[in-house]
Design an enzyme around this catalytic site. Sequence first.
Site, short mmCIF file in Angstrom:
data_model
loop_
_atom_site.label_atom_id
_atom_site.label_comp_id
_atom_site.label_asym_id
_atom_site.label_seq_id
_atom_site.Cartn_x
_atom_site.Cartn_y
_atom_site.Cartn_z
N ARG A 76 22.13 0.23 30.62
CA ARG A 76 21.22 -0.08 31.74
C ARG A 76 21.55 0.77 32.95
O ARG A 76 20.66 1.21 33.69
CB ARG A 76 21.26 -1.57 32.05
CG ARG A 76 20.60 -2.40 30.97
CD ARG A 76 20.78 -3.88 31.20
NE ARG A 76 20.15 -4.32 32.44
CZ ARG A 76 20.38 -5.51 33.00
NH1 ARG A 76 21.22 -6.36 32.41
NH2 ARG A 76 19.79 -5.87 34.12
N ASP A 110 19.47 -3.68 40.07
CA ASP A 110 19.38 -2.23 39.89
C ASP A 110 19.73 -1.43 41.14
O ASP A 110 19.99 -0.23 41.06
CB ASP A 110 17.98 -1.83 39.38
CG ASP A 110 16.84 -2.35 40.28
OD1 ASP A 110 15.76 -2.67 39.74
OD2 ASP A 110 17.03 -2.45 41.51
N HIS A 124 21.62 -12.10 42.18
CA HIS A 124 22.24 -12.03 40.85
C HIS A 124 23.28 -10.92 40.74
O HIS A 124 23.64 -10.54 39.62
CB HIS A 124 21.16 -11.84 39.78
CG HIS A 124 20.21 -13.00 39.69
ND1 HIS A 124 18.94 -12.89 39.19
CD2 HIS A 124 20.36 -14.30 40.04
CE1 HIS A 124 18.34 -14.07 39.23
NE2 HIS A 124 19.18 -14.94 39.75
N CYS A 155 45.08 -5.89 39.01
CA CYS A 155 45.90 -6.73 38.12
C CYS A 155 46.11 -6.09 36.74
O CYS A 155 46.84 -6.64 35.92
CB CYS A 155 45.22 -8.09 37.90
SG CYS A 155 44.83 -8.95 39.42
N ASN A 218 1.63 -9.83 41.34
CA ASN A 218 2.04 -9.68 39.94
C ASN A 218 0.87 -9.04 39.20
O ASN A 218 -0.28 -9.23 39.57
CB ASN A 218 2.38 -11.06 39.35
CG ASN A 218 3.22 -10.97 38.09
OD1 ASN A 218 2.97 -10.12 37.25
ND2 ASN A 218 4.22 -11.83 37.97
C1 BV8 Z 1 22.60 -21.60 36.71
C2 BV8 Z 1 21.43 -11.01 35.92
C3 BV8 Z 1 23.92 -23.47 36.44
C4 BV8 Z 1 21.62 -10.66 34.49
C5 BV8 Z 1 19.94 -12.85 35.74
C6 BV8 Z 1 20.49 -23.28 29.55
C7 BV8 Z 1 21.80 -22.88 29.69
C8 BV8 Z 1 22.30 -22.38 30.88
C9 BV8 Z 1 21.46 -22.28 31.98
C10 BV8 Z 1 20.14 -22.67 31.80
C11 BV8 Z 1 19.65 -23.17 30.64
N1 BV8 Z 1 18.33 -23.46 30.81
C12 BV8 Z 1 17.96 -23.13 32.07
C13 BV8 Z 1 19.05 -22.67 32.69
C14 BV8 Z 1 19.13 -22.19 34.02
C15 BV8 Z 1 19.04 -20.68 33.95
C16 BV8 Z 1 17.58 -20.29 33.86
O1 BV8 Z 1 16.88 -20.38 34.84
N2 BV8 Z 1 17.16 -19.87 32.65
C17 BV8 Z 1 15.76 -19.48 32.47
C18 BV8 Z 1 15.69 -18.37 31.40
C19 BV8 Z 1 14.98 -20.73 32.07
N3 BV8 Z 1 19.61 -20.19 35.18
C20 BV8 Z 1 20.90 -19.88 35.21
O2 BV8 Z 1 21.63 -19.89 34.25
C21 BV8 Z 1 21.42 -19.54 36.59
N4 BV8 Z 1 22.60 -20.27 36.81
O3 BV8 Z 1 21.64 -22.28 36.50
O4 BV8 Z 1 23.83 -22.10 36.83
C22 BV8 Z 1 25.07 -24.00 37.12
C23 BV8 Z 1 24.87 -24.98 38.07
C24 BV8 Z 1 25.95 -25.52 38.67
C25 BV8 Z 1 27.23 -25.06 38.34
C26 BV8 Z 1 27.41 -24.06 37.41
C27 BV8 Z 1 26.33 -23.51 36.80
C28 BV8 Z 1 21.75 -18.05 36.67
C29 BV8 Z 1 20.47 -17.27 36.52
C30 BV8 Z 1 20.76 -15.79 36.75
C31 BV8 Z 1 20.80 -15.10 35.41
N5 BV8 Z 1 20.94 -13.66 35.64
N6 BV8 Z 1 20.13 -11.59 36.04
C32 BV8 Z 1 21.31 -9.22 34.31
O5 BV8 Z 1 20.45 -8.66 35.04
O6 BV8 Z 1 21.91 -8.66 33.39
S1 BV8 Z 1 18.36 -13.41 35.57
C33 BV8 Z 1 17.33 -12.14 35.16
O7 BV8 Z 1 16.05 -12.73 35.17
C34 BV8 Z 1 17.20 -10.97 36.12
O8 BV8 Z 1 17.95 -11.09 37.29
C35 BV8 Z 1 15.72 -11.01 36.46
O9 BV8 Z 1 15.42 -10.43 37.66
C36 BV8 Z 1 15.55 -12.44 36.45
C37 BV8 Z 1 14.24 -13.07 36.56
O10 BV8 Z 1 13.38 -12.42 35.73
P1 BV8 Z 1 12.20 -11.61 36.45
O11 BV8 Z 1 12.79 -10.81 37.56
O12 BV8 Z 1 11.14 -12.56 36.80
O13 BV8 Z 1 11.79 -10.62 35.33
P2 BV8 Z 1 10.74 -10.92 34.17
O14 BV8 Z 1 10.84 -9.80 33.19
O15 BV8 Z 1 10.90 -12.33 33.71
O16 BV8 Z 1 9.32 -10.86 34.90
C38 BV8 Z 1 8.85 -9.64 35.45
C39 BV8 Z 1 7.52 -9.97 36.07
O17 BV8 Z 1 7.02 -8.80 36.69
C40 BV8 Z 1 6.47 -10.42 35.04
O18 BV8 Z 1 5.81 -11.58 35.53
C41 BV8 Z 1 5.48 -9.23 35.00
O19 BV8 Z 1 4.15 -9.65 34.82
C42 BV8 Z 1 5.66 -8.65 36.38
N7 BV8 Z 1 5.38 -7.21 36.48
C43 BV8 Z 1 5.59 -6.25 35.53
N8 BV8 Z 1 5.23 -5.04 36.04
C44 BV8 Z 1 4.80 -5.25 37.32
C45 BV8 Z 1 4.89 -6.63 37.60
N9 BV8 Z 1 4.52 -7.16 38.79
C46 BV8 Z 1 4.06 -6.30 39.73
N10 BV8 Z 1 3.94 -4.95 39.54
C47 BV8 Z 1 4.30 -4.41 38.34
N11 BV8 Z 1 4.18 -3.08 38.15
#
Ligand code: BV8
Length: 243
Positions: A76, A110, A124, A155, A218
């Site tokens: 990436r 990014d 994030h 470390c 979007n």
């Molecule tokens: C937390 C870094 C709890 C990684 C990211 C089960 C187990 C564990 C957790 C969970 C679970 N179920 C739910 C959860 C919570 C989970 C969550 O929300 N899961 C989702 C999938 C349901 N969240 C977490 O785990 C968070 N932590 O809950 O901790 C906790 C609480 C207390 C104590 C301890 C712990 C942490 C979430 C962060 C995860 N890390 N990123 C990496 O990058 O490698 S998230 C990842 O998704 C990216 O950061 C990304 O940005 C983010 C969100 O996705 P989007 O940005 O929306 O991207 P996506 O592709 O989905 O959508 C793009 C959109 O753009 C589309 O709509 C498309 O139509 C549009 N588009 C495309 N082209 C264009 C456009 N729009 C305009 N113009 C264009 N040209």
Amino acid sequence: MNACKKLMDPLDEARSVLSAAQEIMVLTGAGISAESGVPTFRGEGGYWRNKSYEELASPQAFAQDPRLVWEWYLMRRQTVAACRPNRAHVALADWTAWRQGVTLLTQNVDGLHEIAGSEVVRLHGSLWVNRCIACGLERDDRRTAFEGLPMSPCCGALERPAIVWFGESLPREAVIAGFTAAFQAQAVLVVGTSGVVMPAAELVKEAANNQAIVIDVNTEDDAVPAHIKLRGSAADLLPRLLA
Ligand code: BV8
């Protein structure tokens, strides 16, 4: 009721909401970087070696196979290193250079907002930072090729990407900045996110609960609770919206 009330063009409506607002929260996601060539998470590019992002971006995956996870992040970094900010990033940077009261939050790792010149709250983390798993010290790392598992200078322990993985908490200061912006905003501009990842998506809901007007940019419909939906690409719409 004025039956012939002309429906305002949504772009004009969004412009007037932004100009009337004192405090504005902006939240961006992977979609704002799509036109720079950075794959989004839930588009067709959302898989690598037939593993989903959710499977790779997790502490479990790193514990099980740190090399696999590092190879994914280095791939990436290689992709992102060849990308430049697009017109959407630049429009936001130009706008926030003179517009007071704007808090720019990004879910993206990014670094393109920063290259465009924006001050941004990284919810994030960053693709370009390593963290020592022993003491938590973070350092910039621009390497894009796998040269063996990185060891921390502090470390001599294994380093991980300084990125928030699924199941991990967001950085405390980012959460505070995010919720402060959400509580204070009269307007929210959401750009390029599917609106499914928590707690980032929660911030928009909080702001809306506090009577903020939500504008969503979007290419497709998404889970963002928007009052004004601007459908089209960020690189096309943002320069027109923020000019
Ligand atoms: C937390 C870094 C709890 C990684 C990211 C089960 C187990 C564990 C957790 C969970 C679970 N179920 C739910 C959860 C919570 C989970 C969550 O929300 N899961 C989702 C999938 C349901 N969240 C977490 O785990 C968070 N932590 O809950 O901790 C906790 C609480 C207390 C104590 C301890 C712990 C942490 C979430 C962060 C995860 N890390 N990123 C990496 O990058 O490698 S998230 C990842 O998704 C990216 O950061 C990304 O940005 C983010 C969100 O996705 P989007 O940005 O929306 O991207 P996506 O592709 O989905 O959508 C793009 C959109 O753009 C589309 O709509 C498309 O139509 C549009 N588009 C495309 N082209 C264009 C456009 N729009 C305009 N113009 C264009 N040209």
